[in-house]
Design a protein around this motif. Sequence first.
Motif, PDB file in Angstrom:
ATOM      1  N   TYR A   1      -3.323   0.257  -7.274  1.00 20.36           N
ATOM      2  CA  TYR A   1      -4.401  -0.199  -6.389  1.00 20.36           C
ATOM      3  C   TYR A   1      -4.856  -1.609  -6.786  1.00 20.36           C
ATOM      4  CZ  TYR A   1      -8.815  -0.310  -3.860  1.00 20.36           C
ATOM      5  OH  TYR A   1      -9.851  -0.664  -3.040  1.00 20.36           O
ATOM      6  N   GLN A   2      -5.019  -1.820  -8.085  1.00 19.13           N
ATOM      7  CA  GLN A   2      -5.445  -3.132  -8.566  1.00 19.13           C
ATOM      8  C   GLN A   2      -4.408  -4.198  -8.241  1.00 19.13           C
ATOM      9  OE1 GLN A   2      -6.126  -2.159 -12.690  1.00 19.13           O
ATOM     10  NE2 GLN A   2      -8.309  -1.810 -12.366  1.00 19.13           N
ATOM     11  N   ARG A   3      -3.123  -3.891  -8.454  1.00 14.06           N
ATOM     12  CA  ARG A   3      -2.060  -4.842  -8.137  1.00 14.06           C
ATOM     13  C   ARG A   3      -2.040  -5.186  -6.663  1.00 14.06           C
ATOM     14  NH1 ARG A   3       2.315  -1.734  -9.916  1.00 14.06           N
ATOM     15  NH2 ARG A   3       1.379  -1.096 -11.838  1.00 14.06           N
ATOM     16  N   GLU A   4      -2.160  -4.187  -5.821  1.00 14.04           N
ATOM     17  CA  GLU A   4      -2.119  -4.430  -4.384  1.00 14.04           C
ATOM     18  C   GLU A   4      -3.326  -5.202  -3.905  1.00 14.04           C
ATOM     19  OE1 GLU A   4      -1.044  -0.948  -2.139  1.00 14.04           O
ATOM     20  OE2 GLU A   4       0.652  -0.547  -3.451  1.00 14.04           O
TER      21      GLU A   4
ATOM     22  N   ILE B   1      -4.936  -7.429  -5.762  1.00 11.35           N
ATOM     23  CA  ILE B   1      -4.719  -8.792  -6.239  1.00 11.35           C
ATOM     24  C   ILE B   1      -3.756  -9.515  -5.308  1.00 11.35           C
ATOM     25  CG2 ILE B   1      -3.680 -10.167  -8.091  1.00 11.35           C
ATOM     26  CD1 ILE B   1      -4.870  -8.104 -10.072  1.00 11.35           C
ATOM     27  N   GLU B   2      -2.693  -8.827  -4.894  1.00 12.77           N
ATOM     28  CA  GLU B   2      -1.712  -9.435  -3.993  1.00 12.77           C
ATOM     29  C   GLU B   2      -2.336  -9.736  -2.633  1.00 12.77           C
ATOM     30  OE1 GLU B   2       1.632  -6.778  -3.873  1.00 12.77           O
ATOM     31  OE2 GLU B   2       2.098  -7.116  -5.974  1.00 12.77           O
ATOM     32  N   THR B   3      -3.227  -8.876  -2.178  1.00 15.51           N
ATOM     33  CA  THR B   3      -3.878  -9.057  -0.886  1.00 15.51           C
ATOM     34  C   THR B   3      -4.834 -10.266  -0.936  1.00 15.51           C
ATOM     35  OG1 THR B   3      -3.775  -6.680  -0.514  1.00 15.51           O
ATOM     36  CG2 THR B   3      -5.273  -7.936   0.885  1.00 15.51           C
ATOM     37  N   VAL B   4      -5.548 -10.409  -2.045  1.00 13.29           N
ATOM     38  CA  VAL B   4      -6.517 -11.489  -2.196  1.00 13.29           C
ATOM     39  C   VAL B   4      -5.807 -12.831  -2.371  1.00 13.29           C
ATOM     40  CG1 VAL B   4      -8.342 -12.382  -3.699  1.00 13.29           C
ATOM     41  CG2 VAL B   4      -8.291  -9.963  -3.135  1.00 13.29           C
ATOM     42  N   SER B   5      -4.675 -12.826  -3.066  1.00 15.90           N
ATOM     43  CA  SER B   5      -3.953 -14.082  -3.360  1.00 15.90           C
ATOM     44  C   SER B   5      -3.336 -14.697  -2.148  1.00 15.90           C
ATOM     45  CB  SER B   5      -2.854 -13.834  -4.383  1.00 15.90           C
ATOM     46  OG  SER B   5      -3.438 -13.392  -5.579  1.00 15.90           O
TER      47      SER B   5
ATOM     48  N   MET C   1       0.823  -1.201   0.000  1.00 14.39           N
ATOM     49  CA  MET C   1       0.000   0.000   0.000  1.00 14.39           C
ATOM     50  C   MET C   1       0.863   1.260   0.000  1.00 14.39           C
ATOM     51  SD  MET C   1      -3.142  -0.073  -0.346  1.00 14.39           S
ATOM     52  CE  MET C   1      -4.775   0.310   0.127  1.00 14.39           C
ATOM     53  N   GLU C   2       2.137   1.100   0.294  1.00 16.34           N
ATOM     54  CA  GLU C   2       3.031   2.240   0.352  1.00 16.34           C
ATOM     55  C   GLU C   2       3.119   2.972  -0.989  1.00 16.34           C
ATOM     56  OE1 GLU C   2       7.460   2.440   1.623  1.00 16.34           O
ATOM     57  OE2 GLU C   2       6.383   1.206   3.083  1.00 16.34           O
ATOM     58  N   ARG C   3       3.293   2.208  -2.067  1.00 14.81           N
ATOM     59  CA  ARG C   3       3.387   2.813  -3.406  1.00 14.81           C
ATOM     60  C   ARG C   3       2.095   3.532  -3.757  1.00 14.81           C
ATOM     61  NH1 ARG C   3       5.464   4.085  -7.920  1.00 14.81           N
ATOM     62  NH2 ARG C   3       4.777   3.399  -9.958  1.00 14.81           N
ATOM     63  N   PHE C   4       0.977   2.918  -3.447  1.00 12.05           N
ATOM     64  CA  PHE C   4      -0.317   3.530  -3.723  1.00 12.05           C
ATOM     65  C   PHE C   4      -0.429   4.865  -2.990  1.00 12.05           C
ATOM     66  CE2 PHE C   4      -4.768   4.200  -2.484  1.00 12.05           C
ATOM     67  CZ  PHE C   4      -5.343   4.293  -3.733  1.00 12.05           C
ATOM     68  N   ASP C   5      -0.074   4.889  -1.715  1.00 15.78           N
ATOM     69  CA  ASP C   5      -0.155   6.123  -0.924  1.00 15.78           C
ATOM     70  C   ASP C   5       0.752   7.210  -1.501  1.00 15.78           C
ATOM     71  OD1 ASP C   5      -1.986   4.951   0.776  1.00 15.78           O
ATOM     72  OD2 ASP C   5      -0.483   4.404   2.275  1.00 15.78           O
ATOM     73  N   LEU C   6       1.932   6.809  -1.934  1.00 17.08           N
ATOM     74  CA  LEU C   6       2.869   7.756  -2.536  1.00 17.08           C
ATOM     75  C   LEU C   6       2.297   8.339  -3.827  1.00 17.08           C
ATOM     76  CD1 LEU C   6       5.679   9.078  -2.529  1.00 17.08           C
ATOM     77  CD2 LEU C   6       6.499   7.103  -3.788  1.00 17.08           C
ATOM     78  N   LEU C   7       1.729   7.481  -4.657  1.00 15.66           N
ATOM     79  CA  LEU C   7       1.132   7.939  -5.913  1.00 15.66           C
ATOM     80  C   LEU C   7      -0.028   8.892  -5.667  1.00 15.66           C
ATOM     81  CD1 LEU C   7       1.176   4.622  -7.971  1.00 15.66           C
ATOM     82  CD2 LEU C   7       2.505   6.684  -8.454  1.00 15.66           C
ATOM     83  N   VAL C   8      -0.859   8.574  -4.687  1.00 14.05           N
ATOM     84  CA  VAL C   8      -1.995   9.443  -4.364  1.00 14.05           C
ATOM     85  C   VAL C   8      -1.494  10.794  -3.850  1.00 14.05           C
ATOM     86  CG1 VAL C   8      -3.970   9.758  -2.830  1.00 14.05           C
ATOM     87  CG2 VAL C   8      -3.637   7.577  -3.993  1.00 14.05           C
TER      88      VAL C   8
END
Length: 85
Positions: free
Chosen positions: A76-79, A81-85, A1-8
């Motif tokens: 967000y989609q990648r994270e 998917i990783e969380t669900v897997s 989630m770190e990358r997502f937060d940085l992008l946002v």
Amino acid sequence: MERFDLLVSEQLKIMDKLLYLQSEIERCKEIEKQLLILQDDAQLGPVQKEIETMKKELAEIQQLFEKQTEAVIKSYQRENIETVS
């Protein structure tokens, strides 16, 4: 989630730039309108040039914002998917 937060976070900064430029363009257009009324051609040219420069900058920032939006969505989609897997 770190990358997502940085992008946002980066996207919010770009949004601030967009809003600032839009308000500056509006301010310059008001000045342009007043100069047209006063028929002050000497000052009108530089104001119109500034407006055009800001419009170009705004278009570039809008493109960057769109690219960042795509990156945020993909991250967000990648994270998720990783969380669900």
